[in-house]
Every structure is written in C-alpha cells, then in structure tokens.
Design a protein around this motif. Structure first.
Motif, PDB file in Angstrom:
ATOM      1  N   ALA A  31      55.905 -20.913 -16.857  1.00 46.91           N
ATOM      2  CA  ALA A  31      54.655 -20.158 -16.750  1.00 46.91           C
ATOM      3  C   ALA A  31      54.621 -19.029 -17.767  1.00 46.91           C
ATOM      4  CB  ALA A  31      54.496 -19.610 -15.330  1.00 46.91           C
ATOM      5  N   ARG A  32      55.749 -18.378 -17.969  1.00 47.85           N
ATOM      6  CA  ARG A  32      55.793 -17.294 -18.936  1.00 47.85           C
ATOM      7  C   ARG A  32      55.680 -17.832 -20.363  1.00 47.85           C
ATOM      8  NH1 ARG A  32      60.753 -13.023 -19.857  1.00 47.85           N
ATOM      9  NH2 ARG A  32      59.664 -11.629 -21.293  1.00 47.85           N
ATOM     10  N   THR A  33      56.357 -18.942 -20.655  1.00 49.96           N
ATOM     11  CA  THR A  33      56.235 -19.562 -21.971  1.00 49.96           C
ATOM     12  C   THR A  33      54.784 -19.909 -22.259  1.00 49.96           C
ATOM     13  OG1 THR A  33      58.474 -20.477 -21.847  1.00 49.96           O
ATOM     14  CG2 THR A  33      56.958 -21.528 -23.378  1.00 49.96           C
ATOM     15  N   THR A  34      54.104 -20.466 -21.259  1.00 49.37           N
ATOM     16  CA  THR A  34      52.702 -20.835 -21.432  1.00 49.37           C
ATOM     17  C   THR A  34      51.851 -19.613 -21.732  1.00 49.37           C
ATOM     18  OG1 THR A  34      53.001 -22.722 -19.941  1.00 49.37           O
ATOM     19  CG2 THR A  34      50.745 -21.951 -20.312  1.00 49.37           C
ATOM     20  N   LEU A  35      52.068 -18.528 -21.001  1.00 53.04           N
ATOM     21  CA  LEU A  35      51.321 -17.302 -21.263  1.00 53.04           C
ATOM     22  C   LEU A  35      51.526 -16.827 -22.696  1.00 53.04           C
ATOM     23  CD1 LEU A  35      49.740 -14.738 -20.403  1.00 53.04           C
ATOM     24  CD2 LEU A  35      51.932 -13.791 -19.656  1.00 53.04           C
ATOM     25  N   ILE A  63      62.607 -24.826 -27.026  1.00 55.75           N
ATOM     26  CA  ILE A  63      62.807 -24.765 -25.577  1.00 55.75           C
ATOM     27  C   ILE A  63      62.819 -26.172 -24.994  1.00 55.75           C
ATOM     28  CG2 ILE A  63      61.594 -24.163 -23.433  1.00 55.75           C
ATOM     29  CD1 ILE A  63      60.773 -21.519 -24.897  1.00 55.75           C
ATOM     30  N   GLY A  64      61.839 -26.994 -25.387  1.00 55.16           N
ATOM     31  CA  GLY A  64      61.792 -28.361 -24.906  1.00 55.16           C
ATOM     32  C   GLY A  64      62.976 -29.187 -25.362  1.00 55.16           C
ATOM     33  N   ASN A  65      63.403 -28.981 -26.610  1.00 53.73           N
ATOM     34  CA  ASN A  65      64.506 -29.758 -27.147  1.00 53.73           C
ATOM     35  C   ASN A  65      65.818 -29.439 -26.433  1.00 53.73           C
ATOM     36  OD1 ASN A  65      66.673 -29.907 -29.805  1.00 53.73           O
ATOM     37  ND2 ASN A  65      65.413 -31.691 -29.343  1.00 53.73           N
ATOM     38  N   GLN A  66      66.079 -28.151 -26.165  1.00 58.66           N
ATOM     39  CA  GLN A  66      67.291 -27.793 -25.437  1.00 58.66           C
ATOM     40  C   GLN A  66      67.276 -28.363 -24.024  1.00 58.66           C
ATOM     41  OE1 GLN A  66      70.226 -25.631 -26.446  1.00 58.66           O
ATOM     42  NE2 GLN A  66      69.405 -26.780 -28.168  1.00 58.66           N
ATOM     43  N   GLU A  67      66.102 -28.371 -23.405  1.00 54.98           N
ATOM     44  CA  GLU A  67      65.996 -28.944 -22.070  1.00 54.98           C
ATOM     45  C   GLU A  67      66.269 -30.442 -22.104  1.00 54.98           C
ATOM     46  OE1 GLU A  67      62.593 -29.072 -18.599  1.00 54.98           O
ATOM     47  OE2 GLU A  67      62.853 -27.260 -19.790  1.00 54.98           O
ATOM     48  N   GLU A  68      65.760 -31.102 -23.142  1.00 55.80           N
ATOM     49  CA  GLU A  68      66.041 -32.529 -23.272  1.00 55.80           C
ATOM     50  C   GLU A  68      67.530 -32.780 -23.475  1.00 55.80           C
ATOM     51  OE1 GLU A  68      65.239 -36.452 -26.070  1.00 55.80           O
ATOM     52  OE2 GLU A  68      64.114 -34.616 -26.514  1.00 55.80           O
ATOM     53  N   LEU A  69      68.165 -32.017 -24.366  1.00 55.93           N
ATOM     54  CA  LEU A  69      69.584 -32.227 -24.670  1.00 55.93           C
ATOM     55  C   LEU A  69      70.458 -32.087 -23.426  1.00 55.93           C
ATOM     56  CD1 LEU A  69      69.916 -30.267 -28.042  1.00 55.93           C
ATOM     57  CD2 LEU A  69      70.092 -32.734 -27.740  1.00 55.93           C
ATOM     58  N   ALA A 146      67.059 -22.554 -17.492  1.00 57.93           N
ATOM     59  CA  ALA A 146      66.087 -21.531 -17.112  1.00 57.93           C
ATOM     60  C   ALA A 146      66.383 -20.221 -17.833  1.00 57.93           C
ATOM     61  CB  ALA A 146      66.099 -21.321 -15.596  1.00 57.93           C
ATOM     62  N   GLN A 147      67.657 -19.847 -17.922  1.00 53.96           N
ATOM     63  CA  GLN A 147      68.027 -18.629 -18.643  1.00 53.96           C
ATOM     64  C   GLN A 147      67.716 -18.763 -20.124  1.00 53.96           C
ATOM     65  OE1 GLN A 147      71.838 -16.639 -17.145  1.00 53.96           O
ATOM     66  NE2 GLN A 147      71.988 -18.665 -16.181  1.00 53.96           N
ATOM     67  N   HIS A 148      68.008 -19.923 -20.697  1.00 52.71           N
ATOM     68  CA  HIS A 148      67.724 -20.140 -22.114  1.00 52.71           C
ATOM     69  C   HIS A 148      66.235 -19.969 -22.403  1.00 52.71           C
ATOM     70  CE1 HIS A 148      66.561 -22.790 -25.532  1.00 52.71           C
ATOM     71  NE2 HIS A 148      67.603 -22.212 -26.094  1.00 52.71           N
ATOM     72  N   GLU A 149      65.387 -20.553 -21.559  1.00 51.61           N
ATOM     73  CA  GLU A 149      63.951 -20.429 -21.797  1.00 51.61           C
ATOM     74  C   GLU A 149      63.507 -18.976 -21.653  1.00 51.61           C
ATOM     75  OE1 GLU A 149      59.646 -22.381 -20.531  1.00 51.61           O
ATOM     76  OE2 GLU A 149      61.519 -23.360 -19.928  1.00 51.61           O
ATOM     77  N   GLN A 150      64.016 -18.271 -20.650  1.00 51.71           N
ATOM     78  CA  GLN A 150      63.641 -16.872 -20.480  1.00 51.71           C
ATOM     79  C   GLN A 150      64.139 -16.023 -21.643  1.00 51.71           C
ATOM     80  OE1 GLN A 150      61.593 -15.465 -18.557  1.00 51.71           O
ATOM     81  NE2 GLN A 150      61.451 -16.545 -16.604  1.00 51.71           N
ATOM     82  N   GLN A 151      65.296 -16.337 -22.207  1.00 57.16           N
ATOM     83  CA  GLN A 151      65.777 -15.595 -23.374  1.00 57.16           C
ATOM     84  C   GLN A 151      64.844 -15.809 -24.560  1.00 57.16           C
ATOM     85  OE1 GLN A 151      69.723 -17.282 -23.278  1.00 57.16           O
ATOM     86  NE2 GLN A 151      70.624 -15.404 -22.515  1.00 57.16           N
ATOM     87  N   HIS A 152      64.344 -17.030 -24.716  1.00 52.11           N
ATOM     88  CA  HIS A 152      63.378 -17.263 -25.790  1.00 52.11           C
ATOM     89  C   HIS A 152      62.022 -16.646 -25.473  1.00 52.11           C
ATOM     90  CE1 HIS A 152      65.285 -19.616 -28.984  1.00 52.11           C
ATOM     91  NE2 HIS A 152      66.155 -19.907 -28.029  1.00 52.11           N
TER      92      HIS A 152
END
Length: 445
Positions: A31-35, A63-69, A146-152
């Motif tokens: 949600a934060r990434t989308t905002l 973000i998407g690529n790390q989640e996929e990996l 989740a932490q990785h995405e929030q860091q980005h």
C-alpha cells in the motif's frame, strides 16, 4: 554473566498468527509503495531526481524482482517469471547513477509485474508451514521481503524529498507537545548487557547473534539534538572552525561549500527549509534532520561532548536496570503502537523533541525509536559469531571503516523494519537520508 534477551514477536510460532503477520506486513508495504508511485506522473517516475537515487520506477520493479527471487523461486520452488530482467534490477550489478540508462520496465509494465509476483507470493504464503529450513522458519523470508520493500519505500520517500516541483504527498503533522523541560541528559550505568538478538525471528543477519557487551557508565542526551541547538552551532561559526571537524569532514564541507543542514537556506535573519515541495521556517523544537556524520561529530565536539557508540546507544535503548534484561524496544516487548513512536510515514516530519513519553526507555531516554535515524560513533562491523544469511550482499560486503552505524529509525521507517536491535549504515558524507543524532559524554568528563 548478562541476563538473556527477552522473547520474540507477539506472533510467536503459531502458524496462523505468523501467516496473518506476514500477510499484514506485505500488504502494508505494498500500500505504501502504491502511494509513493501513484502520487506523481510518469515523467517523475522515470526521471532520476538525484544521482544518489534510482528512478522511482527502478525501485518499483526491483521490489517485485526481489520478491520473485526469494518468495516464488527460493521458498515456493516456482519457475522464474521474468529471468531476463534479473540483471537490470540487481543493485550490485548497476550503481544508481547508471540505472536511468538501462532498458527498465516502463511504469505500467513494472506495476503489472509487481502485482503478478505478489499474487503468486500470496499463494506461496497460503501453503507455507514455516518449518523445514532457516529461510522459512517462523516466516523469515516473508518478513525479510516485507522489510526489504519498506526499506525501498523509505528510499523512495527520500527521492520525493529531493524531487523538485509542487508537493505530491500529504500527511498530518505530529500532535503538538509541551516544551520539553525534563533533564537534558540521563546517566546510563556501566556494566554488561545483552546486545543484538538470537530470538527475534525476523531480525536480519547483522543484528545477530545476541552477545554480552560491556560499557562504562556514560551520560546520553534525553532527546535528539534540536534545530534550535544546532542553529547555535551554526551561529557560533561551527562550519568555519576547523578544530571541530575530523580532517576528512573539514575537507568535505570545504570542497562542497556545506554551511548548514541539507535543504536549509538563510532568509535574512531566519532559517528556512524545503520539505517535500513546500518551504517553511525551520521548527526550533524538532530534531535536526539531514545532517551527515561529520556534521554530527563536529557539533558534538563543539558542545564538549561526543557521539555515543553503537553499544552505548543500544544499552540506553534496551537495558532495564531493574531486571537486567534487554528489551525488544525501549518501552518493553510489545510491538510498536502509535503512542510509542513516530514511525510508518504517518507524518512527514519528526515530532518535537520530548514527544512520545510512552516510548521512553526504563532510564528515561526519549525518542530512541522513530523521528530521526541517529548517527553513532561506530563503524559498521559484524558481531562476534556473525554469519551471513541469506546472502552476503545484505550486510557483509559493507562491513568496515567506510560506513558509520545509524540506529533507531525515523518517521519514514515502518515498524516491521525497526527494532531495538535494528542496524542501519551509510557513508559519513550522506545527508539526503532522514538522519539526526544525540550526543553523549563519559561519566568522568
């Protein structure tokens, strides 16, 4: 001997509680990434607003690529969706300055890719049993992502601060607080305490393992250094007096004509600052923001003090002198609530110094979590017994004297990526980050 650290997250080890925590953490991050990526148009998404930062669209696909990996391939054993883009979004293969020249996914395609990965990742989460490997134990991989995405997300918020143009983000200001009139500093007793963690299930490799650490008694500021206090340093010629500065810091501020925190400018007798597309008078009671390590170190010398070491900072934040235990957070073992700290981009600024009394440590130190990242005197080094996991590039490659440790998080940090043991690091010249500091002194000084 030191007392052991306290228990684990409130999710414990119950599979359904872990699943709910992972789902909520992933959803909050997205949600934060989308905002952060829908509040501006495509030109702002694809532009590089500073050579220090990636285009926002790179962060989105990364973000998407790390989640996929990690969630689809490593945990789920699924086939790769877009293996041909792995190199484009490898942070170590392409420095930030060159990322705008890469054939990046356009915004709409990056969004579709991240959404497709997320949909499949939720299927993996639904089937996860949280046992069988270190990567899946207690949902670690889901917490790591989740932490990785929030860091980005925090990195993208920094990009928004650097971006020229009108405001794109809004948030309410923190609640006003009475002028802080408590003690300026707190004595932290000497002796051993438990530093780091071996219990926190989503803690990252550089926070591990828990180990005894000895510190001498010292005094530490009750609150972070404020804008008003920092202005006294400026007005006293702090940026023009070489003796306050480390040699490398003096050379840096001379070379780059640094004379105030980043985004500050003088307007007659007033100091103004730019904040997310608006200009305002510098608020005197807020913690100073956007200063580099060299500036923090110079201020501390000017004030007859020093920066706390990382171990001192953590003891001030976690040590309970009554029980001898190291808490998860200054206020105790419960996960952060709104009354504890200024976290999660609820606001777009620090709260006034002295805020969040419910979040103070047992010793009476305030705002150790949230508001501003706090520079420490320490280099970023491994703890005794450190083992890289799940990849060397998260921490190990940064160890050494080139990076200084920051602790505590800022208003831009989500609670999932902020703990009493969480370690951040950066070059001592960095100022675009949401960094401030507090000072310390030895007891006999």
């Amino acid at each position: 001997m030191t007392a052991p650290e306290t228990g684990t997250t409130t999710a414990g080890t119950d599979p359904e509680a872990l699943r709910e925590r992972a789902l909520a953490s992933l959803a909050t991050a997205r949600a934060r990434t989308t905002l952060l990526t829908t509040c501006v148009g495509e030109p702002d998404l694809t532009a590089q607003h500073s050579p220090l930062m990636s285009p926002l669209v790179w962060d989105l696909a990364h973000i998407g690529n790390q989640e996929e990996l990690w969630l689809l391939r490593a945990v789920g054993g699924r086939a790769a969706i877009r293996p041909e883009i792995d190199g484009l979004y490898d942070a170590f293969e392409h420095p930030r300055a060159e990322r705008p020249s890469l054939p990046l996914l356009p915004p709409a395609e990056a969004r579709r890719y991240a959404a497709e990965v997320r949909g499949r990742a939720l299927d993996v989460l639904e089937a996860a049993d949280f046992h069988g490997s270190r990567l899946t134990e207690a949902g670690f991989a889901f917490g790591m992502i989740a932490q990785h995405e929030q860091q980005h997300d925090e990195t993208m918020l920094i990009t928004h601060q650097l971006r020229a143009g009108p405001p794109a983000l809004t948030a309410p200001d923190p609640e006003p607080v009475p002028l802080f009139t408590g003690p300026a500093e707190v004595l932290v007793p000497g002796g051993p305490f438990t530093m780091g963690t071996s219990d926190e299930p989503w803690a990252l490799d550089n926070e591990r393992p828990a180990h005894p650490r000895q510190v001498e008694p010292f005094w530490i500021d009750t609150t972070p250094v404020t804008n008003a206090a920092y202005q006294e340093f400026i007005e006293d010629g702090g940026y023009d007096t070489e003796r306050w500065w480390a040699p490398e810091g003096w050379a840096h501020i001379r070379r780059h004509a640094v004379s105030a925190p980043l985004f500050w400018r003088r307007d007659g007798t007033r100091w103004l600052r730019r904040r997310f597309g608006t200009t305002e008078a510098v608020p005197p009671d807020e913690p100073v923001l956007h200063v580099c390590w060299y500036e923090a170190d110079a201020y501390a010398r000017w004030a007859g003090r020093r920066l706390p070491t990382e171990a001192e900072w953590e003891k001030a934040a976690r040590f309970d002198p009554v029980t001898g235990r190291s808490r998860r957070y200054p206020w105790g073992d419960d996960d952060p609530a709104a009354g504890h700290a200024n976290l999660g981009q609820r606001h777009l600024r620090p709260a006034p110094a002295g805020g969040y009394p419910a979040g103070e440590s047992p010793l009476g130190v305030r705002q150790l979590i949230g508001d501003v990242w706090e520079w420490t005197a320490s280099d970023f080094l491994p703890y005794p017994g450190f083992r890289a996991f799940p990849y060397r590039e998260y921490s190990e490659v940064f160890f050494g004297s080139g990076h200084k440790v920051l602790r505590g998080g800022s208003f831009a940090v989500d609670p999932v990526a902020c703990r009493g043991t969480f370690r951040n690091w950066d070059y001592p010249v960095r100022r675009q980050i949401f960094s401030g500091f507090r000072t310390a002194r030895s007891e006999d000084v």
